[in-house]
Write an enzyme that holds these catalytic residues in place. Structure first.
Site, mmCIF file in Angstrom:
data_model
loop_
_atom_site.group_PDB
_atom_site.id
_atom_site.type_symbol
_atom_site.label_atom_id
_atom_site.label_comp_id
_atom_site.label_asym_id
_atom_site.label_seq_id
_atom_site.Cartn_x
_atom_site.Cartn_y
_atom_site.Cartn_z
ATOM 1 C CB ALA A 261 52.436 -13.311 105.527
ATOM 2 C CG ASN B 15 56.115 -17.222 96.773
ATOM 3 O OD1 ASN B 15 55.412 -16.499 96.065
ATOM 4 N ND2 ASN B 15 55.805 -18.463 97.039
ATOM 5 C CD GLN C 139 59.737 -14.737 100.075
ATOM 6 O OE1 GLN C 139 60.936 -14.453 100.258
ATOM 7 N NE2 GLN C 139 59.182 -15.796 100.648
ATOM 8 C CB SER D 55 55.814 -13.469 106.728
ATOM 9 O OG SER D 55 56.056 -14.646 107.447
ATOM 10 C CG HIS E 90 58.294 -17.372 109.290
ATOM 11 N ND1 HIS E 90 58.808 -18.280 108.392
ATOM 12 C CD2 HIS E 90 57.002 -17.218 108.965
ATOM 13 C CE1 HIS E 90 57.847 -18.661 107.560
ATOM 14 N NE2 HIS E 90 56.743 -18.027 107.884
ATOM 15 C CB THR F 176 45.039 -14.167 124.004
ATOM 16 O OG1 THR F 176 43.766 -14.300 124.624
ATOM 17 C CG2 THR F 176 46.045 -13.633 125.005
ATOM 18 C CB CYS G 154 52.963 -22.243 100.889
ATOM 19 S SG CYS G 154 53.466 -21.338 102.330
HETATM 20 N N1 PMP Z 1 53.273 -14.541 100.861
HETATM 21 C C1 PMP Z 1 54.456 -14.902 100.365
HETATM 22 C C2 PMP Z 1 54.972 -14.233 99.139
HETATM 23 C C3 PMP Z 1 55.201 -15.901 100.990
HETATM 24 O O1 PMP Z 1 56.395 -16.271 100.492
HETATM 25 C C4 PMP Z 1 54.675 -16.527 102.162
HETATM 26 C C5 PMP Z 1 55.447 -17.632 102.860
HETATM 27 N N2 PMP Z 1 55.675 -18.746 102.052
HETATM 28 C C6 PMP Z 1 53.431 -16.097 102.640
HETATM 29 C C7 PMP Z 1 52.760 -15.101 101.964
HETATM 30 C C8 PMP Z 1 52.819 -16.716 103.872
HETATM 31 O O2 PMP Z 1 53.533 -16.339 105.021
HETATM 32 P P1 PMP Z 1 53.382 -17.133 106.422
HETATM 33 O O3 PMP Z 1 54.327 -18.280 106.323
HETATM 34 O O4 PMP Z 1 53.792 -16.122 107.448
HETATM 35 O O5 PMP Z 1 51.964 -17.535 106.562
#
Ligand code: PMP
Length: 383
Positions: A69, A149, A179, A199, A201, A237, A323
């Protein structure tokens, strides 16, 4: 150890891991290769695109796969800004956004774009009328997240989308849906979304893969130069296994969503009520926020100290979002909500997943009480 950090990364479904393994073993051919093994791998990507499109009720050719994401948000914002610079160089976003949106906007600001950052109210909600007042003839893009988030507040996307199109139909609306997807219904048409990031994951899919919805008719300036993968929008790829497993996670999460919310919402409410009874703690997430996020502060105590203490007690939590957790300054999001610096640097985020039980929440409550008790005597030496 009990894991309370689903909003940072959720454990992949067993089916996701099996799919990944199977495809890596059987379909390792390059999906751009013209031989049969290559075209079979390419078909798997097409099928995954159809599944994602089905879940989001959009067209398959509106779905693009990226590396996460972070990339989807970068591509949506910078790709739209660069492509439509002739229309104007004004972008609107909020002070609540994930760094992948916020920093993309700051980067564009350095390159000459004008960015308006909308301030939320004390609950972390954006007033659509405040945003409306900022829309101009040269506003090319508005980017607002679905669910925050850090504190889990939910934005009024439908009202925002409607206002944007009323004031300037040429302004694009990007939603960071990362989220919100697992716990809320996704209604891209009703929201008036032009661009939407996901995202896998965060919804028990694989890492290192992302999804970007781009409404038909919109062109994005590619950020990566290379081959003509993903309709020429995103060179490189494709990760076939991760893409197929993402489609699986998207569908499974969507099918389970209502049951999961019905189970975790009472647990979240119980935890919120409990935290409200601990005098040292302040709740930052609202009752009407996302069902999977609880955020509280121990004002005056650094979030990392509390998180470390809770980990010693067997509870894996986050200080804010993964992050931003390496930044030691107070949370930008909490400051934007009007919290003082002591509260903004003492944050703890608990995020639920479908496996959590009442027993787990009871254990967490006991750990929180003990952590507060153990840390409290350090009054004079508080960091
Ligand atoms: N946007 C939000 C609101 C998120 O919580 C996150 C993940 N922390 C991201 C974007 C980024 O996603 P990714 O880990 O897939 O780069």
């Amino acid at each position: 150890m009990l894991y309370w950090d689903y909003a940072a990364a959720a454990p992949p479904y067993d089916e996701v891991m099996e799919t990944m393994e199977q495809i890596m073993k059987l379909h390792y051919a390059n999906p751009s290769s013209l031989h049969r093994a290559g075209t079979e791998a390419g078909k798997l990507i097409s099928r995954a695109r159809e599944v994602c499109a089905g879940v989001l009720s959009v067209r398959p050719d509106e779905i693009f796969f990226t590396s996460g994401a972070t990339e989807s948000n970068n591509l949506a914002i910078k790709g739209a800004a660069l492509q439509y610079a002739g229309r104007g160089r004004h972008i609107i976003t909020t002070n609540l956004e994930h760094p992948s949106v916020y920093e993309s906007c700051l980067q564009l600001q350095k390159m000459g774009w004008e960015i308006t950052f909308i301030q939320p109210d004390h609950t972390g909600t954006i007033d659509p009328l405040l945003l409306a007042a900022a829309i101009r003839r040269d506003t090319v893009l508005v980017s607002v997240m679905h669910v925050n988030n850090e504190v889990g507040t939910v934005q009024p996307l439908q009202a925002i989308g409607r206002i944007i199109k009323e004031i300037n139909p040429r302004t694009l609306f990007h939603i960071d849906g990362v989220q919100g997807f697992g716990t809320f219904e996704t209604s891209l048409r009703e929201w008036g979304a032009d661009l939407y990031s996901l995202s896998p994951h965060k919804i028990r899919g694989p890492r290192g893969v992302g999804i970007l919805y781009v409404r038909q008719g919109i062109t994005l300036f590619p950020l990566l130069s290379g081959g003509s993968h993903e309709g020429g929008v995103r060179a490189g790829t494709e990760n076939v296994a991760a893409i197929v497993a993402s489609a699986k996670a998207l569908r499974m999460t969507n099918e389970r969503r209502k049951d999961v919310v019905a189970r975790i919402l009472p647990l979240r409410n119980r935890l919120l009520q409990f935290i409200n009874t601990v005098p040292e703690l302040t709740v930052n997430s609202g009752d009407y926020g996302a069902p999977h996020i609880v955020h509280f502060s121990y004002p005056g105590m650094k979030g990392e100290v509390m998180a470390r203490k809770l980990e010693e007690l067997g509870m894996v939590v986050s200080t804010r979002s993964a992050c931003s957790s390496k930044h030691s300054e107070p949370s930008r999001v909490l400051l934007a909500m009007g919290k003082d610096a002591a509260t903004a640097e003492g944050g703890i985020r608990i995020s639920f997943g479908d496996a959590h039980t009442l027993k787990d929440v009871e254990a967490l409550e006991q750990a929180i009480l003990k952590a507060v008790k153990d840390l409290k005597p350090a009054e004079g030496g508080r960091k």
